[in-house]
Design a protein around this motif. Structure first.
Motif, PDB file in Angstrom:
ATOM      1  N   LEU A 149      86.779 104.112  27.424  1.00  0.00           N
ATOM      2  CA  LEU A 149      85.356 104.021  27.730  1.00  0.00           C
ATOM      3  C   LEU A 149      84.624 103.255  26.638  1.00  0.00           C
ATOM      4  O   LEU A 149      84.856 103.468  25.440  1.00  0.00           O
ATOM      5  CB  LEU A 149      84.751 105.423  27.870  1.00  0.00           C
ATOM      6  N   GLU A 150      83.733 102.383  27.062  1.00  0.00           N
ATOM      7  CA  GLU A 150      82.894 101.646  26.134  1.00  0.00           C
ATOM      8  C   GLU A 150      81.431 101.916  26.462  1.00  0.00           C
ATOM      9  O   GLU A 150      81.101 102.489  27.509  1.00  0.00           O
ATOM     10  CB  GLU A 150      83.196 100.146  26.231  1.00  0.00           C
ATOM     11  N   GLN A 151      80.547 101.479  25.582  1.00  0.00           N
ATOM     12  CA  GLN A 151      79.123 101.741  25.783  1.00  0.00           C
ATOM     13  C   GLN A 151      78.614 101.129  27.086  1.00  0.00           C
ATOM     14  O   GLN A 151      77.806 101.723  27.791  1.00  0.00           O
ATOM     15  CB  GLN A 151      78.315 101.195  24.607  1.00  0.00           C
ATOM     16  N   VAL A 152      79.115  99.952  27.434  1.00  0.00           N
ATOM     17  CA  VAL A 152      78.677  99.307  28.666  1.00  0.00           C
ATOM     18  C   VAL A 152      79.080 100.124  29.890  1.00  0.00           C
ATOM     19  O   VAL A 152      78.385 100.136  30.913  1.00  0.00           O
ATOM     20  CB  VAL A 152      79.239  97.870  28.757  1.00  0.00           C
ATOM     21  N   ASP A 153      80.229 100.852  29.778  1.00  0.00           N
ATOM     22  CA  ASP A 153      80.655 101.705  30.890  1.00  0.00           C
ATOM     23  C   ASP A 153      79.674 102.854  31.096  1.00  0.00           C
ATOM     24  O   ASP A 153      79.378 103.245  32.236  1.00  0.00           O
ATOM     25  CB  ASP A 153      82.055 102.258  30.634  1.00  0.00           C
ATOM     26  N   LEU A 154      79.166 103.418  29.993  1.00  0.00           N
ATOM     27  CA  LEU A 154      78.169 104.491  30.106  1.00  0.00           C
ATOM     28  C   LEU A 154      76.907 103.984  30.799  1.00  0.00           C
ATOM     29  O   LEU A 154      76.352 104.645  31.681  1.00  0.00           O
ATOM     30  CB  LEU A 154      77.831 105.037  28.722  1.00  0.00           C
ATOM     31  N   LEU A 155      76.456 102.805  30.401  1.00  0.00           N
ATOM     32  CA  LEU A 155      75.260 102.233  31.020  1.00  0.00           C
ATOM     33  C   LEU A 155      75.493 101.939  32.502  1.00  0.00           C
ATOM     34  O   LEU A 155      74.620 102.178  33.347  1.00  0.00           O
ATOM     35  CB  LEU A 155      74.856 100.951  30.285  1.00  0.00           C
ATOM     36  N   PHE A 156      76.689 101.433  32.818  1.00  0.00           N
ATOM     37  CA  PHE A 156      76.988 101.123  34.212  1.00  0.00           C
ATOM     38  C   PHE A 156      77.095 102.408  35.040  1.00  0.00           C
ATOM     39  O   PHE A 156      76.693 102.447  36.205  1.00  0.00           O
ATOM     40  CB  PHE A 156      78.288 100.322  34.297  1.00  0.00           C
ATOM     41  N   GLY A 157      77.627 103.487  34.432  1.00  0.00           N
ATOM     42  CA  GLY A 157      77.700 104.771  35.125  1.00  0.00           C
ATOM     43  C   GLY A 157      76.318 105.320  35.438  1.00  0.00           C
ATOM     44  O   GLY A 157      76.072 105.865  36.522  1.00  0.00           O
TER      45      GLY A 157
END
Length: 418
Positions: A35-43
């Protein structure tokens, strides 16, 4: 589990869907890699977008407990707020005028809701009541509320009393159930216009009793009731602003395609509920067979369609202890396509009432009023029944699986004849 879920507050359900979508998105991303920060934002984006569209579809709307007509189990139906800004009707109280003044405001083919109660007659043009929604009246000493929902094409009038409670005074709606207005009372209760049931507030569970109304043309109503009062269109639109809506394919403000495919969503029906025995009669079916005799709820009934005024009405066939049978007496011509709206366009023939004749005495009766005008029974009056008009998409939701006369395939859609 489903009942528990829909009884939760709307915001709790929305938050639950957002979190569930977010967690599923995170699980999907973790399977494919770290998991990366962009994945959190996309979630967060996926969860928010899913929640937004479900909210637009009414998934998180407040639910109200109802026992629908003819049903035994409680269901929890969406209590949805009207979209957009609230439209306000005319600020001034409605003025009632005499027929001569009304003839300066109305065209012969303009649609009106007609009420005859306690020997008093009143007409409510759709142009006037369509923007007001409701008119709280007194017929003699009886409080009556007259309502019109253009979205569901339902005209209803009710005795404005519930048990020994104070008289009901209804106002313009802000919420709907199955697209039918939930009209607020002064005590905080709301009544569903289509059925008269109280859905919220201290009167929840009570129902208003209906009185008969008809939807007809101004020419037909004036001919039947020359001394009628008429709600003026002054201060509002001169024509019915919902005519385009009646003609298009949209099934309500919150689009609600009918699950029951026996009719098209915008087909109009005349419905009856007599002692829990329910049946609908489609306008297309009645146009092809404009005189129907049946027994419903132990009552011998007569359902008529006067084609020239597009008026459907129902009566009891019982007079002074005997049951009558009827047949048409004069021509009942089809309306031409140019006459199907209240726009005033197109050539029209002068209105002539359809007369029917009872087979027992040969007496003549006026179809849309049930009044005997000639013969042995002259002066007698058939009892008008509180029949209910409505678009099929609304009727089939409130009166689920009820018998239907004139379903698609039972009648031939023929070219209108003179």
């Amino acid at each position: 589990m489903k009942t528990y879920w829909i009884k939760l507050p709307p915001r709790t359900r929305a938050l639950g869907v957002f979190l569930a979508t977010f967690v599923l998105a995170m699980l999907g991303f973790s399977i494919t890699g770290g998991l990366e920060q962009v994945d959190l934002l996309f979630g967060i984006y996926i969860g928010g977008l899913t929640t937004y569209f479900l909210a637009r579809w009414g998934t998180f709307a407040t639910r109200v407990a109802l026992i629908l007509p003819g049903q035994e189990l409680t269901t929890y139906e969406k209590f949805r707020k009207n979209p957009g800004r609230r439209r306000h009707g005319p600020a001034e109280p409605a003025e009632f005028i005499d027929p001569d003044e009304a003839n300066e405001e109305l065209l012969p083919d303009d649609r009106v809701i007609g009420v005859f109660h306690n020997k008093e007659a009143a007409a409510y043009p759709l142009a006037a009541l369509g923007v007001r929604e409701v008119s709280n009246e007194e017929y003699g000493d009886t409080p009556v509320v007259v309502t019109w929902s253009p979205v569901t094409y339902s005209a209803r009038a009710f005795f404005a009393k519930v048990g020994d409670k104070d008289a009901v005074t209804l106002g313009a709606h802000t919420h709907t159930v199955f697209n039918s207005p939930a009209m607020p009372n002064n005590d905080g209760s709301t009544f569903i216009q289509f059925t008269g049931q109280a859905a919220t507030g201290p009167l929840t569970g009570w129902s208003l009793n209906q009185i008969p109304v008809i939807t007809t043309t101004w020419a037909a109503w004036e001919k039947a009731h020359p001394d009628t009062e008429v709600m003026s269109t002054e201060g509002g639109p001169e024509a019915d602003v919902f005519e385009n809506y009646y003609a298009n394919d949209r099934n309500g403000i919150h689009s609600l395609a009918p699950k029951d495919k026996r009719l098209h969503g915008k087909d109009i029906v005349l419905g009856l509920d007599i002692k829990g025995d329910i049946k609908a009669f489609s306008y297309p079916g009645l146009i092809e067979k404009p005189l129907v005799e049946e027994t419903l709820g132990g009552t011998p009934i007569l359902v008529l369609q006067e084609r020239s005024s597009a008026t459907a009405v129902a009566f009891s066939r019982r007079i002074d202890g005997r049951t009558l049978n009827f047949k048409g007496q004069n021509k009942n011509p089809h309306r031409r396509s140019a006459e199907s709206t209240a726009s005033g366009e197109g050539e029209r023939l002068d209105y002539e009432p359809w007369l029917i004749e009872d087979k027992q005495t040969g007496s003549s009766w006026r179809a849309i009023t049930g009044e005997c005008i000639e013969g042995e029974l002259k002066g007698s009056q058939l009892k008008m029944l509180p029949a209910m008009t409505g678009f099929w998409f609304a009727w089939s939701r409130f009166y689920q699986d009820a018998p239907l006369f004139g379903a698609i395939g039972e009648y031939e859609e023929s070219t209108p004849k003179r």
